[in-house]
Scaffold this active site. Structure first.
Site, PDB file in Angstrom:
ATOM      1  N   ASP A 223       7.733  19.790 -21.916  1.00 30.93           N
ATOM      2  CA  ASP A 223       7.572  20.049 -23.339  1.00 30.93           C
ATOM      3  C   ASP A 223       6.331  19.264 -23.768  1.00 30.93           C
ATOM      4  O   ASP A 223       5.849  18.382 -23.057  1.00 30.93           O
ATOM      5  CB  ASP A 223       8.820  19.654 -24.146  1.00 30.93           C
ATOM      6  CG  ASP A 223       8.820  20.328 -25.522  1.00 30.93           C
ATOM      7  OD1 ASP A 223       7.749  20.846 -25.937  1.00 30.93           O
ATOM      8  OD2 ASP A 223       9.870  20.342 -26.194  1.00 30.93           O
TER       9      ASP A 223
HETATM   10  C1  BGC Z   1       8.386  22.092 -28.955  1.00 33.16           C
HETATM   11  C2  BGC Z   1       8.337  23.319 -28.068  1.00 33.16           C
HETATM   12  C3  BGC Z   1       7.064  24.072 -28.341  1.00 33.16           C
HETATM   13  C4  BGC Z   1       5.885  23.144 -28.083  1.00 33.16           C
HETATM   14  C5  BGC Z   1       4.521  23.783 -28.307  1.00 33.16           C
HETATM   15  C6  BGC Z   1       7.133  21.248 -28.840  1.00 33.16           C
HETATM   16  O1  BGC Z   1       7.112  20.262 -29.814  1.00 33.16           O
HETATM   17  O2  BGC Z   1       9.525  21.311 -28.630  1.00 33.16           O
HETATM   18  O3  BGC Z   1       9.450  24.129 -28.303  1.00 33.16           O
HETATM   19  O4  BGC Z   1       7.002  25.218 -27.547  1.00 33.16           O
HETATM   20  O5  BGC Z   1       5.966  22.030 -28.971  1.00 33.16           O
HETATM   21  O6  BGC Z   1       4.263  23.966 -29.650  1.00 33.16           O
END
Ligand code: BGC
Length: 667
Positions: A223
C-alpha cells in the site's frame, strides 16, 4: 513486440530499481526497455491524478455507487457491469491497472473505509469482488485486489496489529481474497497494518497462502508508503513498493551489497514485476472502448436503483402522483462529497449532480418545496457549528409528506480515520425530530456509506430509505424508488445494530496499538444470530413494494456438492425483484460453528403474480470449516441444514442432508 526481457537480462542494479516504483503511479521501464504499468485508484470510479508543471489535478470521471451500495444490490450482474464500465474509464485515461476492489471484512461499523468494502460476510464480499474483477479484466484492464489483510480499522493504520487466530483468518478474513483470486487479479495490494505483529508489507505467511493455495499468480504491491524495510519486504515476497521512496531504495541497495538479500530473493520479485509489465502490454493491445460515457452512466444508475434498501415503510411509500412533498436537508441537493466517502477513492464529478426536489416535482406532477434546514453538521460532541437546524416549518407543515435527506459523506466517512459515532450528526437528528413534530408523514432518505444508529429518531418517522453513497447519478434512482417507478430490491450487506455498543468488536476499540479479534468467527450475523436483541435491521434485510412467498425447497446431490432449488412467488400487483439467501448450518458440530453461514444467493426478477424456480449450487466446501487440528478444510460427517431466507433473520424454508464419508445424502 520486442524480445521479452527476463531477469537474466537485467543487472542487479536494474532489478533493485525495478522492484521500487517510478513516482506515484508507474512501474519503471528503463527508458522503454521493458513495458511499464500505469495504476490508478478505484473502486467507485477512476481517480486518475495527473501532474502538469508541478501541479496535480484529478481528472473527472463517471462516479459509481460506493462498494457498500454495490454489495447492497446482491447482484452479480451489477458487479460485473461496474467492472466492465470501469475498464472503459481506465482505457480512456491510459490506465492499465485499477487499484480495486477492496474486500476487507466489516468487522466494526466505525471503520472509516467501510463504504469502500463489500460486506461483513466473506462469501458475499468474495463473490461480488470476483464478478467485478472478471468484468474489469475481461475488458483488458487489470485489477488490484486490496488490502491484504485484516485492515479493518483506519485508526493507527500504519502500526495497528490485528491479532487474529488462524481459523478466523481462514474462514473470515482470507476467505473473500480466496474467492476473488479465482478471477485471477493481476495484482494484490498488501495492507498498512500488522497481522499478528507482522507488517502487511512483510507478511510472507499470508503471501504464501495467496500464491500456493489460492492460485494467485500476479504481483504483490505495497500500500502507498506502507513499507518500513524494503529488504524485509522483498524477502517476504512483496514485489513492488509504491510510490518510489528514495531512502528505502538506498537502504535496499546497501543491504544487497552487504549480502543481506540473496539474488534468488531479488529475482523472484523482479521476475514478477517484469511479468506484470508484459501482462499490461498484452492487455494494452485492446484499447477499444466499448461503452460510451452515457452508457457507463446508465450502468451507474442501474446499480444505484438496485442498491437502494427500503428499511421502513409504514404504508407511506411509494408516493402517489399529486402528493405535495417538501424536501428538507442539504443532501437533497448534494455536492460530490456528500454522497461519497473521502480519501483515495474520491471521484471528481463530470457534472453537477442532482436535485431531489426537482426530480420529485417531475415525478409527482406538483411543485415540491425545498428547505435546506441543516448543513452537513458536526458529529455529536465535536465542535459547535451548525448544531441547531433552521426550520421555518411553514412548507413542511403544508406538505403531504416531508422527505428529509440526511446522511454522512466524506466529512465523516473517509480514509485514514474512523467515524467517531454511528449516529448522524446531532443537527440532523434534531432536524428529523423537529420535522416529525411538525408533519406526521416524514420519510428519511439516508446518504451514507456504512451502518447508522437510528435509535434517536426512527420511531418518529414513517419511512426510511437507505440510499447509500449513490454517487453523482443516484438521485434519479432515489426519486424513482420514492415514487414507485422502481420497486426497491436492495438488501443490507451488513447488519445494522441498534447502536455501536451492540457490536461484538465494540469493546476492543480503544486507544490502541494492538486490536484483539476476540470475537473470532462471530462477526456480523454470525454473532447476532446468537444475540438477536442488538439488531435493528438484520443482514440481508430489505423491503419491497411487492410481497414474495417461498416454497418447495429441494436438495439434489450434484458433482460432490448439492443443487438447492426453491420457488419464489410474487404475490403482489407489481413486478419486483427478490434476493433470496441460502445458509448452511451444521446441526451437531463437534467444533464451534456459527449458527449458520451464507453459502449462496440469487437475485431474481419475479413478475406480478408469477413464480420463478431458483437454483443455487453449493459445492462440497460449502459445508467445511477450517480444522485447526488438521490444518485443512474439513466437512465433518454429520447432519446439515439448508436454510433459505429473505434475510438472516427471516428463514422461510429448511431441509436436511447428511454427510458421511464425504458423500452427501438428502434426508
Ligand atoms: C490507500 C489505497 C490506495 C492508495 C493509492 C492508499 O492510501 O490505502 O487503497 O489505492 O493509497 O492512492
Amino acid at each position: 513486440m520486442t524480445k521479452k526481457i527476463t531477469v537474466k537480462d537485467l543487472t542487479a542494479e536494474e532489478k533493485l530499481r525495478l522492484i521500487c516504483a517510478d513516482g506515484f503511479w508507474y512501474t519503471v521501464d528503463f527508458g522503454g526497455k521493458i513495458p511499464r504499468a500505469c495504476v490508478s485508484d478505484g473502486p467507485v470510479g477512476l481517480r486518475a491524478e495527473r501532474e502538469e508543471n508541478g501541479k496535480k489535478t484529478t481528472l473527472p470521471a463517471v462516479s459509481y455507487p460506493s462498494v457498500q451500495s454495490l454489495a447492497n444490490t446482491w447482484s452479480r450482474e451489477c458487479a460485473r457491469r461496474t467492472g466492465e464500465a470501469l475498464a472503459d474509464d481506465c482505457k480512456e485515461r491510459g490506465v492499465d491497472i485499477l487499484l480495486a476492489p477492496g474486500v476487507n471484512i466489516k468487522r466494526n461499523p466505525l471503520n472509516g473505509r467501510n463504504f469502500e468494502y463489500f460486506s461483513e460476510d466473506p462469501y458475499l464480499a468474495g463473490t461480488l469482488a470476483y464478478e467485478y474483477i472478471d468484468g474489469l479484466q475481461s475488458r483488458n484492464v487489470g485489477a488490484c485486489l486490496k488490502h491484504f489483510c485484516c485492515n479493518n480499522l483506519e485508526y493507527n493504520r500504519f502500526h495497528l496489529s490485528s491479532e487474529v487466530d488462524e481459523r478466523t483468518l481462514r474462514e473470515i478474513y482470507y476467505k473473500p481474497f480466496e474467492i476473488a483470486c479465482a478471477a485471477k487479479p493481476v495484482a494484490v495490494m498488501s495492507s498498512y497494518n500488522r497481522i499478528n505483529g507482522t507488517y502487511g508489507s512483510e507478511y510472507q505467511k499470508g503471501y504464501d497462502v495467496l500464491r500456493d493455495e489460492f492460485g494467485f499468480d500476479g504481483a504483490i504491491y505495497s500500500d502507498w508508503d506502507a513499507v518500513r524495510d524494503r529488504t524485509a519486504a522483498c524477502k517476504a515476497g512483496l514485489d513492488i513498493e509504491f510510490p518510489f521512496n528514495g531512502k528505502n531504495y538506498e537502504k535496499l541497495v546497501a543491504d544487497y551489497k552487504a549480502g543481506k538479500l540473496s539474488d534468488e530473493e531479488l529475482d523472484a520479485c523482479a521476475a514478477r514485476v517484469l511479468e506484470l509489465g508484459y501482462r499490461c502490454e498484452e492487455m494494452r493491445r485492446d484499447r477499444t472502448v466499448r461503452l460510451t460515457t452515457e452508457e457507463r452512466i446508465e450502468v451507474a444508475k442501474k446499480t444505484a436503483e438496485e442498491s437502494i434498501v427500503l428499511l421502513k415503510n409504514d404504508g407511506i411509500l411509494p408516493l402517489k402522483r399529486g402528493t405535495k412533498a417538501c424536501v428538507c436537508g442539504c443532501y437533497g441537493k448534494p455536492d460530490a462529497g456528500m454522497v461519497a466517502g473521502g480519501g483515495s477513492s474520491m471521484v471528481e464529478w463530470l457534472g453537477k449532480g442532482f436535485s431531489i426536489p426537482d426530480l420529485l416535482s417531475e415525478r409527482l406532477g406538483t411543485e415540491t418545496s425545498y428547505e435546506v434546514a441543516f448543513y452537513w453538521g458536526t458529529v455529536v460532541g465535536h465542535g459547535a457549528y451548525g448544531c441547531n437546524p433552521e426550520i421555518s416549518g411553514d412548507q413542511a407543515a403544508r406538505a403531504d409528506v416531508c422527505v428529509v435527506c440526511a446522511g454522512t459523506g466524506a466529512q465523516f466517512e473517509y480514509e485514514s480515520a474512523d467515524r467517531l459515532t454511528m449516529k448522524l450528526p446531532a443537527v440532523q437528528e434534531r432536524a428529523i425530530c423537529e420535522l416529525a413534530a411538525i408533519n406526521p408523514n416524514v420519510v428519511v432518505v439516508l446518504f451514507a456509506g456504512s451502518a447508522i444508529d437510528m435509535s434517536g429518531w426512527i420511531d418518529r418517522v414513517k419511512g426510511v430509505v437507505f440510499a447509500g453513497f449513490c454517487g453523482e447519478y443516484g438521485g434519479e434512482a432515489v426519486a424513482d424508488v420514492l415514487c414507485g417507478a422502481v420497486n426497491p430490491s436492495g438488501k443490507l450487506s451488513e447488519t445494522f445494530a441498534n447502536s455501536f455498543e451492540d457490536y461484538p468488536s465494540a469493546h476492543t476499540y480503544g486507544n490502541m496499538n494492538v486490536v484483539c479479534y476476540e470475537e473470532g468467527l462471530n462477526v456480523g450475523y454470525r454473532y447476532f444470530d446468537r444475540n438477536p436483541a442488538g439488531v435493528r435491521f438484520p443482514f440481508g434485510f430489505g423491503l419491497s413494494y411487492s410481497e414474495f412467498a417461498y416454497s418447495a425447497l429441494e436438495i439434489q446431490p450434484k458433482d460432490g456438492g448439492a443443487e438447492i432449488s426453491y420457488t419464489v412467488e410474487n404475490l403482489s400487483l407489481r413486478d419486483g425483484k427478490e434476493v433470496s439467501q441460502v445458509y448452511v448450518r451444521e446441526c451437531n458440530p463437534l467444533v464451534y460453528r456459527p449458527v449458520k453461514e451464507l453459502k449462496g444467493f440469487s437475485k431474481d426478477a419475479v413478475k406480478s403474480g408469477k413464480k420463478v424456480r431458483v437454483r443455487v449450487r453449493l459445492d462440497f466446501n460449502a459445508f467445511a470449516h477450517w480444522s485447526v487440528s488438521e490444518d485443512r478444510w474439513k466437512a465433518a460427517d454429520g447432519v446439515y441444514e439448508i436454510l433459505v431466507g429473505a434475510s438472516a433473520a427471516d428463514i422461510r424454508l429448511a431441509a436436511k442432508l447428511e454427510i458421511s464419508d464425504g458423500k452427501l445424502t438428502v434426508l
